[in-house]
Design a protein around this motif. Structure first.
Motif, short mmCIF file in Angstrom:
data_model
loop_
_atom_site.label_atom_id
_atom_site.label_comp_id
_atom_site.label_asym_id
_atom_site.label_seq_id
_atom_site.Cartn_x
_atom_site.Cartn_y
_atom_site.Cartn_z
N LYS A 42 -6.61 -1.65 11.39
CA LYS A 42 -7.88 -1.01 10.99
C LYS A 42 -7.72 0.50 10.99
CE LYS A 42 -10.98 -4.55 12.81
NZ LYS A 42 -11.93 -4.87 13.88
N ASN A 43 -7.01 1.01 11.98
CA ASN A 43 -6.77 2.44 12.05
C ASN A 43 -5.92 2.91 10.87
OD1 ASN A 43 -8.30 2.80 14.36
ND2 ASN A 43 -6.56 2.54 15.73
N PHE A 44 -4.90 2.13 10.53
CA PHE A 44 -4.09 2.46 9.36
C PHE A 44 -4.96 2.47 8.12
CE2 PHE A 44 -1.78 1.21 5.56
CZ PHE A 44 -0.75 2.14 5.53
N TYR A 45 -5.82 1.47 7.99
CA TYR A 45 -6.73 1.37 6.84
C TYR A 45 -7.58 2.64 6.73
CZ TYR A 45 -10.97 0.05 4.33
OH TYR A 45 -12.05 0.03 3.48
N TYR A 46 -8.14 3.08 7.84
CA TYR A 46 -8.98 4.27 7.86
C TYR A 46 -8.23 5.49 7.33
CZ TYR A 46 -11.40 8.36 9.66
OH TYR A 46 -12.00 9.59 9.77
N PHE A 47 -7.05 5.75 7.89
CA PHE A 47 -6.28 6.93 7.49
C PHE A 47 -5.74 6.81 6.07
CE2 PHE A 47 -6.30 7.53 12.08
CZ PHE A 47 -6.63 8.88 12.14
N TYR A 48 -5.33 5.63 5.70
CA TYR A 48 -4.83 5.40 4.34
C TYR A 48 -5.92 5.69 3.32
CZ TYR A 48 -2.52 3.20 0.37
OH TYR A 48 -1.95 2.97 -0.87
N LEU A 49 -7.11 5.19 3.60
CA LEU A 49 -8.24 5.40 2.69
C LEU A 49 -8.56 6.89 2.55
CD1 LEU A 49 -9.90 3.38 1.10
CD2 LEU A 49 -11.59 3.42 2.91
N LYS A 50 -8.52 7.61 3.66
CA LYS A 50 -8.77 9.06 3.63
C LYS A 50 -7.69 9.78 2.83
CE LYS A 50 -12.45 9.36 6.24
NZ LYS A 50 -13.73 9.81 5.72
N LEU A 51 -6.44 9.41 3.05
CA LEU A 51 -5.34 10.02 2.30
C LEU A 51 -5.43 9.70 0.81
CD1 LEU A 51 -2.17 9.57 4.52
CD2 LEU A 51 -3.00 11.69 3.54
N LEU A 52 -5.79 8.47 0.50
CA LEU A 52 -5.92 8.06 -0.89
C LEU A 52 -7.04 8.85 -1.57
CD1 LEU A 52 -4.67 6.07 -2.89
CD2 LEU A 52 -6.45 4.43 -2.23
N SER A 53 -8.13 9.01 -0.88
CA SER A 53 -9.24 9.80 -1.41
C SER A 53 -8.82 11.25 -1.61
CB SER A 53 -10.43 9.71 -0.45
OG SER A 53 -11.46 10.55 -0.88
N GLN A 54 -8.10 11.79 -0.66
CA GLN A 54 -7.62 13.17 -0.77
C GLN A 54 -6.69 13.31 -1.96
OE1 GLN A 54 -4.27 14.44 -0.25
NE2 GLN A 54 -5.01 16.48 -0.69
N LEU A 87 0.82 -1.21 0.00
CA LEU A 87 0.00 0.00 0.00
C LEU A 87 0.86 1.26 0.00
CD1 LEU A 87 -2.78 -1.14 2.47
CD2 LEU A 87 -3.10 -0.57 0.05
N ARG A 88 1.90 1.25 0.79
CA ARG A 88 2.78 2.41 0.86
C ARG A 88 3.48 2.65 -0.48
NH1 ARG A 88 6.11 1.80 6.42
NH2 ARG A 88 7.21 3.54 5.48
N ILE A 89 3.93 1.59 -1.12
CA ILE A 89 4.59 1.72 -2.42
C ILE A 89 3.61 2.28 -3.46
CG2 ILE A 89 5.56 0.41 -4.36
CD1 ILE A 89 6.85 -1.44 -2.20
N TYR A 90 2.41 1.73 -3.49
CA TYR A 90 1.41 2.22 -4.45
C TYR A 90 1.10 3.70 -4.22
CZ TYR A 90 0.48 -2.61 -5.92
OH TYR A 90 0.58 -3.88 -6.40
N PHE A 91 1.04 4.09 -2.98
CA PHE A 91 0.76 5.49 -2.65
C PHE A 91 1.90 6.38 -3.14
CE2 PHE A 91 0.34 9.31 -0.14
CZ PHE A 91 -1.04 9.49 -0.09
N GLU A 92 3.12 5.97 -2.84
CA GLU A 92 4.30 6.76 -3.22
C GLU A 92 4.44 6.89 -4.73
OE1 GLU A 92 6.22 8.42 -1.19
OE2 GLU A 92 5.74 7.52 0.74
N LYS A 93 4.12 5.82 -5.43
CA LYS A 93 4.25 5.80 -6.90
C LYS A 93 3.03 6.38 -7.60
CE LYS A 93 8.23 3.79 -7.43
NZ LYS A 93 9.32 4.43 -8.16
N ASN A 94 2.02 6.74 -6.80
CA ASN A 94 0.78 7.32 -7.33
C ASN A 94 0.00 6.31 -8.19
OD1 ASN A 94 -0.93 9.51 -7.19
ND2 ASN A 94 -0.24 10.34 -9.14
N TYR A 95 0.06 5.05 -7.80
CA TYR A 95 -0.69 3.99 -8.47
C TYR A 95 -2.05 3.87 -7.78
CZ TYR A 95 3.83 2.43 -10.46
OH TYR A 95 5.03 2.35 -11.10
N ILE A 96 -2.95 4.78 -8.09
CA ILE A 96 -4.21 4.90 -7.38
C ILE A 96 -5.09 3.65 -7.55
CG2 ILE A 96 -6.33 6.27 -7.13
CD1 ILE A 96 -3.78 7.72 -6.20
N ASP A 97 -5.23 3.15 -8.78
CA ASP A 97 -6.08 1.99 -9.01
C ASP A 97 -5.59 0.76 -8.25
OD1 ASP A 97 -7.71 3.46 -10.69
OD2 ASP A 97 -6.67 2.81 -12.53
#
Length: 109
Positions: free
Chosen positions: A59-71, A21-31
């Protein structure tokens, strides 16, 4: 991997998903991130081996990750200050430092 019930293997399964998840976020691989975060949610929900406190931190990481991804996807700057406050008041969370860095980066853009 899904059928392995050894706690140490299950822990590694969680760690691998977090890294992915972190790698996808950093690389901007949204899908890919969206697909993997959904898979991660199912892994957390279906796990019967790990203690609740461990699962709660994920679960807490999931929550914040999802919010950041949406942002990141929608460029919703209004979400950032609320996320920052909530993250600071959340005690049981994995990769808190990384999440704080991503929130800070989003705030500076």
């Amino acid at each position: 991997l899904a059928k392995l019930q050894n706690p140490s293997v299950t822990t590694e399964k969680f760690n691998l998903k977090i890294l992915q998840l972190r790698i996808y976020f950093e690389k901007n691989y949204i899908d890919q991130a969206e697909s993997t975060v959904d898979s991660f949610r199912h892994i957390i929900q279906n796990d019967k081996v790990l203690p609740e406190s461990y699962k709660e931190s994920h679960k807490n990481f999931y929550y914040f990750y999802l919010k950041l991804l949406s942002q990141k996807k929608k460029n919703e700057r209004s979400v950032i200050s609320d996320l920052k406050e909530k993250l600071n008041s959340t005690a049981n969370i994995i990769c808190k430092k990384w999440l704080k860095e991503k929130i800070k980066e989003a705030d500076e853009q």
